[in-house]
Design an enzyme around this catalytic site. Structure first.
Site, PDB file in Angstrom:
ATOM      1  CE  LYS A   1      -7.919   1.119  -2.874  1.00  0.00           C
ATOM      2  NZ  LYS A   1      -8.317   1.527  -4.450  1.00  0.00           N
TER       3      LYS A   1
ATOM      4  CG  ASP B   1      -2.228  -0.711   0.959  1.00  0.00           C
ATOM      5  OD1 ASP B   1      -2.474  -0.823   0.006  1.00  0.00           O
ATOM      6  OD2 ASP B   1      -3.146  -0.720   1.861  1.00  0.00           O
TER       7      ASP B   1
ATOM      8  CG  MET C   1      -9.145   7.957   5.749  1.00  0.00           C
ATOM      9  SD  MET C   1      -9.605   6.786   4.840  1.00  0.00           S
ATOM     10  CE  MET C   1     -10.809   5.789   6.338  1.00  0.00           C
TER      11      MET C   1
END
Length: 259
Positions: free
Chosen positions: A58, A36, A175
């Site tokens: 990602k 990742d 996030m």
């Protein structure tokens, strides 16, 4: 069909010292490592030197490798007999799409296992010597994403705020920096504006930094301090001591400057 295998490995929040022994063993046995975007290169360097490293980054808001393509890569490699490690930041099963990947692999007849990693929300508060739960301040903790799937209405922050107040819960928001203004406004529907909040960026890394404020100043603080992703936002009374210390330091600054 080959006899390959896929292991979803949690790389933790970034500090290589926080990698589990089981994760290290999986990396050393891998023939293919699919990495990742946010995984620390120092962790990738611990993999079997003969392993093929495949970057499948990602990251929200940036160009990313499609999830369906990543799953096809894993299936193809495993069916060819490879020992695949899917190396994911944090923990594979906490906002890491690990559940989707396990479902896809099992549907294709691929053997899969999971190695947990320390999630950023836990590492972030631990670095500040703050607990997520406390007998006097928090009876539980909620990990929640501030980034909804396209087409999804996302989290009902007002309802969550009321639940957090009634049940004395700590909220750990992943996030959430880009949507902080909206998150703040909705959380204020159920939580006091004086509720302590911490924003921690790059948890566990040498570049880690944090700021502490009250809920009614969340968005303004993120803007003023230029906090950016990857960050976690922690909301709740477990941050009382940290907030009090920050406020005391702020009150002392003018006196120090005058001296």
């Amino acid at each position: 069909m080959g006899t390959g295998h896929v292991t979803l490995v949690g790389a933790g929040p970034g500090d290589p010292d926080l990698l589990t022994l089981k994760a290290l063993k999986a990396l050393q046995l891998a023939t293919v490592v699919m990495v990742d975007d946010l995984v620390n290169p120092a962790i990738v360097a611990l993999a079997n030197p003969a392993a093929r490293i495949v970057q499948v980054g990602k990251r929200g808001g940036c160009k990313s490798t499609p999830q369906s393509f990543i799953e096809r890569l894993m299936i193809t490699a495993a069916q060819a007999g490879e020992n695949v490690v899917r190396l994911k930041g944090g923990d594979p099963f906490i906002f890491g799409r690990g559940g989707e990947e396990v479902e896809g692999l099992l549907a294709a007849g691929v053997q899969v296992s999971v190695v947990n990693g320390i999630t950023a929300g836990l590492a972030a508060v631990s670095s500040l010597n703050v607990p997520l739960t406390h007998r006097e301040h928090a009876h539980g903790v909620v990990f929640v994403t501030g980034h909804a799937k396209p087409g999804d209405s996302g989290t009902d922050w007002a309802a969550l705020a009321h639940a957090a107040r009634q049940a004395k819960l700590t909220l750990v928001i992943y996030m959430g920096v880009s949507g902080a203004a909206d998150i703040q406004n909705q959380l204020l529907d159920g939580l006091d504006g004086s509720t302590p909040v911490a924003i921690i960026q790059n948890a566990s890394l040498p570049s880690q930094r944090h700021c502490v404020c009250t809920l009614d100043a969340l968005h303004a603080t993120i803007t003023a301090e230029d906090m950016a992703s990857p960050s976690v936002i922690v909301v709740g009374d477990v941050m009382q001591g940290l907030l009090a210390a920050a406020q005391q330091l702020s009150r002392q600054k003018p006196a120090s400057a005058a001296a």
